[in-house]
Scaffold this active site. Structure first.
Site, PDB file in Angstrom:
ATOM      1  N   GLY A 513       0.907  -1.128   0.058  1.00 52.26           N
ATOM      2  CA  GLY A 513      -0.132   0.082  -0.017  1.00 52.26           C
ATOM      3  C   GLY A 513       0.951   1.124   0.010  1.00 52.26           C
ATOM      4  O   GLY A 513       2.105   1.295   0.161  1.00 52.26           O
ATOM      5  N   GLY A 515       0.830   5.176   1.438  1.00 45.87           N
ATOM      6  CA  GLY A 515       0.300   5.885   2.633  1.00 45.87           C
ATOM      7  C   GLY A 515       1.031   7.411   2.575  1.00 45.87           C
ATOM      8  O   GLY A 515       1.750   7.744   1.855  1.00 45.87           O
ATOM      9  N   ALA A 516       0.522   8.269   3.731  1.00 42.33           N
ATOM     10  CA  ALA A 516       1.158   9.568   3.779  1.00 42.33           C
ATOM     11  C   ALA A 516       2.538   9.517   4.003  1.00 42.33           C
ATOM     12  O   ALA A 516       3.207  10.576   3.595  1.00 42.33           O
ATOM     13  CB  ALA A 516       0.608  10.419   4.908  1.00 42.33           C
ATOM     14  N   GLY A 518       4.911   7.128   2.809  1.00 43.25           N
ATOM     15  CA  GLY A 518       5.669   6.387   1.822  1.00 43.25           C
ATOM     16  C   GLY A 518       5.096   5.044   1.577  1.00 43.25           C
ATOM     17  O   GLY A 518       3.841   4.980   1.605  1.00 43.25           O
ATOM     18  N   LYS A 535       8.265  -0.294   5.449  1.00 42.12           N
ATOM     19  CA  LYS A 535       7.571   1.077   5.133  1.00 42.12           C
ATOM     20  C   LYS A 535       8.953   1.891   4.562  1.00 42.12           C
ATOM     21  O   LYS A 535       9.986   2.395   5.353  1.00 42.12           O
ATOM     22  CB  LYS A 535       7.061   1.817   6.146  1.00 42.12           C
ATOM     23  N   ASP A 630      -3.349  11.229  14.258  1.00 40.79           N
ATOM     24  CA  ASP A 630      -4.089  10.785  13.164  1.00 40.79           C
ATOM     25  C   ASP A 630      -4.517   9.511  13.045  1.00 40.79           C
ATOM     26  O   ASP A 630      -4.529   8.585  12.214  1.00 40.79           O
ATOM     27  CB  ASP A 630      -2.934  10.776  11.939  1.00 40.79           C
TER      28      ASP A 630
END
Ligand SMILES: *[C@@H]1O[C@H](CO)[C@@H](O)[C@H](O)[C@H]1NC(C)=O
Ligand SMILES: *[C@@H]1O[C@H](CO)[C@@H](O)[C@H](O)[C@H]1NC(C)=O
Ligand SMILES: *[C@@H]1O[C@H](CO)[C@@H](O)[C@H](O)[C@H]1NC(C)=O
Ligand SMILES: *[C@@H]1O[C@H](CO)[C@@H](O)[C@H](O)[C@H]1NC(C)=O
Ligand SMILES: *[C@@H]1O[C@H](CO)[C@@H](O)[C@H](O)[C@H]1NC(C)=O
Ligand SMILES: *[C@@H]1O[C@H](CO)[C@@H](O)[C@H](O)[C@H]1NC(C)=O
Ligand SMILES: *[C@@H]1O[C@H](CO)[C@@H](O)[C@H](O)[C@H]1NC(C)=O
Ligand SMILES: *[C@@H]1O[C@H](CO)[C@@H](O)[C@H](O)[C@H]1NC(C)=O
Ligand SMILES: *[C@@H]1O[C@H](CO)[C@@H](O)[C@H](O)[C@H]1NC(C)=O
Length: 787
Positions: A513, A515-516, A518, A535, A630
């Site tokens: 996936g 995300g914000a 990386g 990640k 978040d």
């Protein structure tokens, strides 16, 4: 003085260039193969009335390309610059209109395209400098294929539109038009906001906003009467009302070098310039965040900002004191018991705009605050607020320091005369040690003495706490999977080489996936079959290895059954990678928002409790208190046993500005943000409580917090839940048959968590107790919807 002289020199060169330009015939129609040179006429193309020129202007020792107002008043006004961050060109450059667009021909046959439209199906055919200040390129049908109005730098002109998703960036100085320190963003969420460029564009970085968050505005506009307004469909929000509409008046709005967005009128007849409006309207430059760089604080006298380094720090650039400061000695590593070289320096009356990462420790004394930081390896500084008696630990870099008489800052320093070591990488920096006034020295010494008395007790407590965090009630170990490798028993996360992680992920092949932060890849731990998620952080704050490692240790030491475990990291060169345990069952968002089927009620209640316990742990247990910032279903992952685990905690800190545009966007549109984010109010753990409340209601109802394809009063989940709660129609909320007593309880918890006043929201500890059904819950007041 030197800069003043060069400025005058610049002006005189500039005016002579302008004078020569003005003598030229006026072109409003530039045909193919026409060219300009920096020093031979013509040096620019004029608009029909002659009020704007496009061409070469002197900058530094060379020439830049841009558009300026030709009115020959003293200070020439550049309204647009081409490739502003490229170096100025030399005098033998040539600018030519070709069928590919505007071409800049340099020495050694280097060619740069200044203006081209790669998606245009037709070739450029002619160009024109218009009287609005817009330079446009046409194809052979006179359709516009490129215009400067679509590529603003620091200014918008009357008739120009700044659409959602675009921004203005200030210039470095009046005479250097490269990208400077401030930006004005017309956000996709309808808010017009100013931030320092070197920030994460988070709500706490903003120094001005139009306050139109989620009101749907799609653009910032300026009309020819000087009315500056935001627009969506036919609805407007005026920032200024109109002024005169005269042909000799030119209106423009510029994000100036000092970070203030100003509306100007230039009267070409009388050669005068007036400031009609300023945002923010402030006489104190220290109110503009980012005026001083990191680790320095701002003081102002007569409207002039002066940036001062923290003691023990030195200017990054001695000629440019606003660029921030860096430590010239490293604090010694964390051997708390036999280290007498580290101490806390006391800086009175200075505060720092808090970021979201450290939760305040309530009920401390001023002395206790400094001590607490001295003992904590991850703490570089602490703020003590005398009004509320709160102590907040901070890590470097410190940002947005200003004078405030209610706050004391403590900074951890190394005492050189007591045998502190110089930081190797900084060796050769000026100064033999922090410049410390004698009185201060004395008070620090007293502090240290009094510290020593309680040191023993506190470090014993700290050690106890450390181990109880690591193995909460011994449960973590026993319940853990039986193939838990030795790695999990290490205290700190392991450091991997880039090579190891490339092998582990088979060359970053399988993407899990984006995300914000990386991209996430699946992999297998070297020498084992344990699955991992790697990640790859795209760009992190360039804080250097030490800070990154400190951060990793903090995160890695945070162990809880409901937190995704950080197993290791890699910080080789510019690569920053994080290794997490692999979560096989996707995210909570996949689980509760999927169209076909949803978890049953008991399952949903259990998941809600899992999440609440995870957040409670971050907020209140263990040594480093973390505000997540978040919390949303996408950040809650499900493991093999469908245990919910929170991910990405402690990470917001590593973000670089360029990535955060999406970050802000996601936050803005999803509606998990507590109201205080938009009010520039301090962010506390209660911001997470609010986000949790929204997630809880989503879990209960199995729907998103905002859904458009439902009847009107159900669009906003929070309104809808409150509505059904008041009407006693809770069954309308859930897609299945559920225990009504439990439903009632969860809804009440959700409504308490989402109170607009942070102080009215319960702590996560109370949330857990309420969810467990151990306490009575009173009737929640209506949630506030103030924006
Ligand atoms: C611009 O100039 C070209 C050639 O110089 C000419 O063909 C064209 O008609 C002119 N266009 C306008 C709008 O005057
Ligand atoms: C403008 O400032 C930047 C950054 O300080 C510098 O690299 C550049 O050379 C400057 N340009 C001129 C023309 O002085
Ligand atoms: C020109 O700039 C200087 C310094 O930036 C300023 O003091 C002066 O008022 C300006 N003059 C005009 C006519 O804008
Ligand atoms: C490129 O040209 C096309 C027309 O050919 C136009 O629709 C489009 O807006 C232009 N793009 C930009 C970025 O100017
Ligand atoms: C805006 O437009 C809508 C339809 O497009 C119309 O019904 C409405 O009256 C307009 N509002 C104003 C203030 O002009
Ligand atoms: C300003 O005047 C021009 C021409 O005189 C006119 O076309 C324009 O609509 C006017 N603008 C406004 C906002 O009144
Ligand atoms: C602590 O200070 C004493 C004297 O004040 C000194 O002898 C000793 O070496 C110091 N310890 C460390 C670890 O620097
Ligand atoms: C801090 O501020 C207080 C109140 O304004 C003042 O009395 C005190 O002298 C200041 N202390 C320092 C060190 O500037
Ligand atoms: C630094 O160390 C010297 C020698 O050990 C000691 O005399 C002095 O008080 C220390 N200074 C501070 C601020 O701790």
């Amino acid at each position: 003085m030197a800069s003043a002289t060069s400025y005058i020199l610049f002006l005189s060169i500039f005016s002579s260039v302008l004078a020569r330009g003005a003598a030229q015939p006026r072109h409003s129609n530039i045909s193919l193969e026409t060219s300009l040179h920096p020093t031979t006429n013509p040096t620019s193309w004029l608009s029909p009335s002659g009020r704007f020129a496009f061409g070469f202007f002197p900058e530094g020792t060379g020439f830049s390309i841009g558009i300026w107002l030709t009115a020959p008043h003293q200070n020439t006004t550049v309204i647009w610059t081409a490739d502003r961050d490229d170096l100025p060109v030399t005098k033998d450059a040539e600018l030519k209109l070709t069928n590919e667009g505007l071409k800049l021909l340099l020495q050694d046959s280097e060619v740069r395209l200044i203006a081209q439209n790669t998606s245009a199906s037709t070739d450029a055919f002619s160009a024109s400098m218009l009287d609005s200040g817009n330079f446009v390129i046409y194809d052979s049908n006179f359709d516009v294929i490129w215009r400067t109005f679509d590529h603003p730098t620091d200014t918008i002109m009357a008739g120009q539109v700044l659409p959602a998703g675009s921004e203005l960036v200030s210039s470095i100085t009046e005479t250097n038009h490269s990208s400077g320190k401030f930006q004005l963003i017309m956000q996709n969420d309808g808010n017009l906001v100013m931030y320092p460029v070197e920030s994460s564009d988070n709500p706490w970085d903003a120094y001005w906003s139009s306050g139109t968050y989620l009101q749907g505005y799609q653009s910032l506009n300026l009309d020819d009467r000087g009315r500056l307004y935001m627009l969506h469909d036919n609805v407007t929000h005026d920032l200024t009302s109109g002024f005169q509409n005269r042909t000799t008046l030119v209106y423009r709005a510029t994000l100036d070098v000092d970070g203030i967005f100003r509306l100007y009128s230039d009267d070409l007849e009388s050669n005068t310039q007036h400031i009609l409006a300023e945002f923010p309207k402030s006489t104190d430059p220290c109110q503009i965040k980012g005026t001083c760089g990191v680790n320095s604080y701002c003081t102002s006298t007569d409207g002039q900002a002066v940036c001062k380094c923290l003691p023990g720090f030195d200017y990054l650039d001695g000629d440019e004191k606003s660029s921030g400061c860096t430590r010239f000695f490293a604090t010694s590593p964390c051997n708390l018991n036999n280290d007498n070289t580290t101490y806390m320096y006391t800086l009175e009356n200075v505060t720092w705009l808090l970021d979201c990462y450290a939760a305040p420790m309530p009920e401390t004394s001023k002395e206790g605050c400094g001590e607490a930081c001295l003992k904590d390896c991850n703490c570089h500084a602490a703020l003590f607020q005398s009004g509320s008696n709160t102590c907040i630990k901070q890590a470097l870099p410190m940002k947005y320091g200003v004078i405030d008489s209610s706050t004391t800052t403590f900074i951890k320093l190394v005492n050189m005369s007591a045998g502190g070591r110089r930081d190797g990488s900084q060796a050769g920096s000026p100064g033999a040690g922090p410049d410390i006034p004698t009185k201060q020295k004395l008070s620090s010494t007293i502090l240290i003495v009094s510290v020593a008395a309680v040191t023993g007790i506190i470090s014993a407590l700290a050690a106890l706490m450390f181990f109880s965090c690591r193995y909460p009630a011994g449960r973590y170990r026993r319940v853990g999977r039986n193939r838990e490798p030795a790695l999990a028993d290490e205290i700190a996360p392991r450091s991997f080489s880039y090579h190891e992680l490339r092998e582990a992920t088979d060359g970053f092949k399988e993407e899990l996936g984006k995300g914000a932060f990386g991209t996430v890849f699946q992999g297998t731990l070297p020498g084992g079959e344990r699955l991992i998620a790697v990640k790859k952080l795209e760009k992190v704050v360039e804080e250097g290895e030490r800070e990154f490692r400190t951060e990793m240790r903090t995160i890695g030491r945070t162990h809880h059954k409901n937190l995704v475990r950080l197993l290791g990291f890699c910080d080789e060169g510019t690569s920053r990678l994080l290794v997490y345990e692999f979560m096989s069952n996707g995210s909570l968002a996949d689980l509760i928002f999927k169209a076909d089927g949803h978890p049953d009620w008991d399952e949903r209640v259990r998941i809600a409790l899992d999440i609440a316990r995870g957040i409670h742990y971050l907020h209140e247990e263990c040594e480093t208190r973390i505000i997540h910032c978040d919390i949303k279903p996408q950040n809650i992952l499900m493991d093999d046993n469908w245990t919910a685990k929170i991910s990405d905690f402690g990470l917001a800190k590593l973000l670089m500005p360029s990535q955060t545009r999406t970050f802000t966007g996601i936050r803005g549109t999803r509606g998990y943000l507590a109201p205080e984010w938009h009010k520039n109010a301090p962010i506390t753990v209660k911001a997470d409580v609010y986000s949790f409340g929204i997630v809880l209601l989503e879990i209960v109802c199995c729907r998103k917090n905002m859904e458009l394809e439902v009847e009107e009063d159900a669009i906003i989940l929070l309104d809808w839940v409150h509505h059904c709660f008041m009407d006693g129609e809770l069954e309308k909320l859930v897609p299945d048959e559920v225990d009504m007593t439990e439903l009632n309880r969860l809804v009440k918890v959700g409504l308490w968590c989402t109170q607009s006043e942070p102080g009215s929201r319960p702590s996560m500890k109370n949330v857990v107790m309420m969810l467990e059904g151990n306490v009575d819950i009173s009737l929640p007041p209506p949630p506030g919807f103030s924006s």
